[in-house]
Scaffold this active site. Sequence first.
Site, PDB file in Angstrom:
ATOM      1  N   SER A 164       0.855  -1.194   0.000  1.00 46.74           N
ATOM      2  CA  SER A 164       0.000   0.000   0.000  1.00 46.74           C
ATOM      3  C   SER A 164       0.889   1.241   0.000  1.00 46.74           C
ATOM      4  CB  SER A 164      -0.851   0.017   1.273  1.00 46.74           C
ATOM      5  OG  SER A 164      -1.442   1.284   1.463  1.00 46.74           O
TER       6      SER A 164
ATOM      7  N   TYR B  80      -1.616  -1.011  10.491  1.00 45.41           N
ATOM      8  CA  TYR B  80      -1.773  -1.515   9.111  1.00 45.41           C
ATOM      9  C   TYR B  80      -0.643  -0.983   8.226  1.00 45.41           C
ATOM     10  CZ  TYR B  80      -3.736  -1.379   4.332  1.00 45.41           C
ATOM     11  OH  TYR B  80      -3.926  -1.464   2.970  1.00 45.41           O
TER      12      TYR B  80
ATOM     13  N   LYS C 182       2.268  -3.062   6.087  1.00 40.04           N
ATOM     14  CA  LYS C 182       2.486  -2.933   4.642  1.00 40.04           C
ATOM     15  C   LYS C 182       3.949  -2.579   4.340  1.00 40.04           C
ATOM     16  CE  LYS C 182      -1.605  -3.977   3.039  1.00 40.04           C
ATOM     17  NZ  LYS C 182      -1.798  -5.110   2.126  1.00 40.04           N
TER      18      LYS C 182
HETATM   19  P1  NAP Z   1     -11.970  -5.089  -0.551  1.00 35.06           P
HETATM   20  O1  NAP Z   1     -12.541  -4.525  -1.801  1.00 35.06           O
HETATM   21  O2  NAP Z   1     -12.603  -4.707   0.735  1.00 35.06           O
HETATM   22  O3  NAP Z   1     -11.956  -6.691  -0.718  1.00 35.06           O
HETATM   23  C1  NAP Z   1     -11.502  -7.464   0.290  1.00 35.06           C
HETATM   24  C2  NAP Z   1     -11.455  -8.927  -0.179  1.00 35.06           C
HETATM   25  O4  NAP Z   1     -10.698  -9.629   0.780  1.00 35.06           O
HETATM   26  C3  NAP Z   1     -12.791  -9.586  -0.256  1.00 35.06           C
HETATM   27  O5  NAP Z   1     -12.790 -10.444  -1.385  1.00 35.06           O
HETATM   28  C4  NAP Z   1     -12.855 -10.394   1.043  1.00 35.06           C
HETATM   29  O6  NAP Z   1     -13.762 -11.466   0.848  1.00 35.06           O
HETATM   30  C5  NAP Z   1     -11.393 -10.807   1.184  1.00 35.06           C
HETATM   31  N1  NAP Z   1     -10.830 -11.104   2.478  1.00 35.06           N
HETATM   32  C6  NAP Z   1     -10.871 -10.346   3.603  1.00 35.06           C
HETATM   33  N2  NAP Z   1     -10.190 -10.942   4.595  1.00 35.06           N
HETATM   34  C7  NAP Z   1      -9.672 -12.089   4.095  1.00 35.06           C
HETATM   35  C8  NAP Z   1      -8.878 -13.136   4.624  1.00 35.06           C
HETATM   36  N3  NAP Z   1      -8.462 -13.134   5.897  1.00 35.06           N
HETATM   37  N4  NAP Z   1      -8.553 -14.169   3.816  1.00 35.06           N
HETATM   38  C9  NAP Z   1      -8.956 -14.201   2.545  1.00 35.06           C
HETATM   39  N5  NAP Z   1      -9.720 -13.253   1.986  1.00 35.06           N
HETATM   40  C10 NAP Z   1     -10.084 -12.206   2.752  1.00 35.06           C
HETATM   41  O7  NAP Z   1     -10.402  -4.735  -0.393  1.00 35.06           O
HETATM   42  P2  NAP Z   1      -9.383  -4.043  -1.407  1.00 35.06           P
HETATM   43  O8  NAP Z   1      -9.462  -2.585  -1.218  1.00 35.06           O
HETATM   44  O9  NAP Z   1      -9.556  -4.604  -2.753  1.00 35.06           O
HETATM   45  O10 NAP Z   1      -7.987  -4.499  -0.786  1.00 35.06           O
HETATM   46  C11 NAP Z   1      -7.206  -5.538  -1.379  1.00 35.06           C
HETATM   47  C12 NAP Z   1      -5.749  -5.328  -1.036  1.00 35.06           C
HETATM   48  O11 NAP Z   1      -5.332  -4.039  -1.496  1.00 35.06           O
HETATM   49  C13 NAP Z   1      -5.419  -5.351   0.452  1.00 35.06           C
HETATM   50  O12 NAP Z   1      -4.168  -5.968   0.626  1.00 35.06           O
HETATM   51  C14 NAP Z   1      -5.308  -3.884   0.832  1.00 35.06           C
HETATM   52  O13 NAP Z   1      -4.463  -3.679   1.925  1.00 35.06           O
HETATM   53  C15 NAP Z   1      -4.680  -3.363  -0.443  1.00 35.06           C
HETATM   54  N6  NAP Z   1      -4.838  -1.909  -0.615  1.00 35.06           N
HETATM   55  C16 NAP Z   1      -6.065  -1.375  -0.785  1.00 35.06           C
HETATM   56  C17 NAP Z   1      -6.162   0.007  -0.957  1.00 35.06           C
HETATM   57  C18 NAP Z   1      -7.468   0.692  -1.171  1.00 35.06           C
HETATM   58  O14 NAP Z   1      -7.481   1.944  -1.123  1.00 35.06           O
HETATM   59  N7  NAP Z   1      -8.559  -0.021  -1.427  1.00 35.06           N
HETATM   60  C19 NAP Z   1      -5.014   0.801  -0.924  1.00 35.06           C
HETATM   61  C20 NAP Z   1      -3.783   0.193  -0.728  1.00 35.06           C
HETATM   62  C21 NAP Z   1      -3.698  -1.179  -0.592  1.00 35.06           C
HETATM   63  P3  NAP Z   1     -14.397 -12.310   2.097  1.00 35.06           P
HETATM   64  O15 NAP Z   1     -15.127 -11.322   2.953  1.00 35.06           O
HETATM   65  O16 NAP Z   1     -15.282 -13.333   1.445  1.00 35.06           O
HETATM   66  O17 NAP Z   1     -13.220 -12.920   2.768  1.00 35.06           O
END
Ligand code: NAP
Length: 273
Positions: free
Chosen positions: A164, A177, A181
């Site tokens: 991130s 968090y 990261k």
């Molecule tokens: P999201 O849209 O909220 O999706 C989260 C996904 O993770 C869902 O499919 C959820 O499904 C699954 N999940 C949650 N906990 C889990 C676990 N313990 N094991 C397996 N699956 C799990 O999240 P996102 O924003 O796409 O984030 C994805 C990645 O990008 C993360 O690593 C996050 O830190 C990183 N990131 C996101 C952002 C942002 O702004 N969105 C920025 C920087 C980095 P279930 O509920 O069915 O498990």
Amino acid sequence: MLQSRFLLNCAIQMKKMSSNALCSRLNGRVAIVTASTEGIGFAIAQRLAREGAKVVVSSRKEKNVEKAVNELKKEGLNVTGVVCHVSKAEDRRKLFMESEKLGGLDILVSNAAVNPEIGGVLDASETAWDKIFDVNVKSSFLLAKEALPQIRKSKFGRIVFVSSIAAYAPLDVLGAYSVSKTALLGLTKAAANQLATENITVNCVAPGVVQTKFASTLTESEATREEVLKRIPLGRLGVPDDISGIVALLVSDDGSYITGETIVAAGGMISHL
Ligand code: NAP
């Protein structure tokens, strides 16, 4: 506000147009993408499958896995689904059994992360700290380690971690968090060094603020969103497809000379430690 919405809509349209003209550079490869039933993980799974990979989609909840797999299959993509909570050893075992069935793993994308508490790093409870490091860091390490027996047999072994922008510039509200990261940047370098002589690349992608459920605390309220937008030189939030194409590059032959790197896709937000 209007301008950032306009820019966001332009980005979404452009991503749709470019996805109509994708290549098939991942034909025949098998990929696992964790936490891939929505958000960034879903977009990565979709992109890798659109480029020809057989993709194992996974997350904790069976209904989410079914829904995502059905949606991708409707598009004619070659995907299967497995329930996998990345912290559970037995779930990870089933995940790798699935890739074995598909012919053996070439690509691992470790995308799952949690953030159970909002607040500064030294305000985090020990329970939250342990959970964050268990899911975000330890599971990434274990997935990579457990993927190796299959990945070592591949001619195109690839591992990608999802970090991130917070790894570089810790967010006040996401203290622990952010530190987790940052740890992934180190894991990327160390694993890349270890596996380089085996021609297995290990890289990382660091998204900025991407419009997903995970980022809703930063994007839902108008006031917070405006504050966030002030820190993004490109003037818009990211969309999941801003990240999926980078992962596709890293795991394809086009990325074969890149290892140990973290690619930041954050609209120009500050990205050095
Ligand atoms: P999201 O849209 O909220 O999706 C989260 C996904 O993770 C869902 O499919 C959820 O499904 C699954 N999940 C949650 N906990 C889990 C676990 N313990 N094991 C397996 N699956 C799990 O999240 P996102 O924003 O796409 O984030 C994805 C990645 O990008 C993360 O690593 C996050 O830190 C990183 N990131 C996101 C952002 C942002 O702004 N969105 C920025 C920087 C980095 P279930 O509920 O069915 O498990």
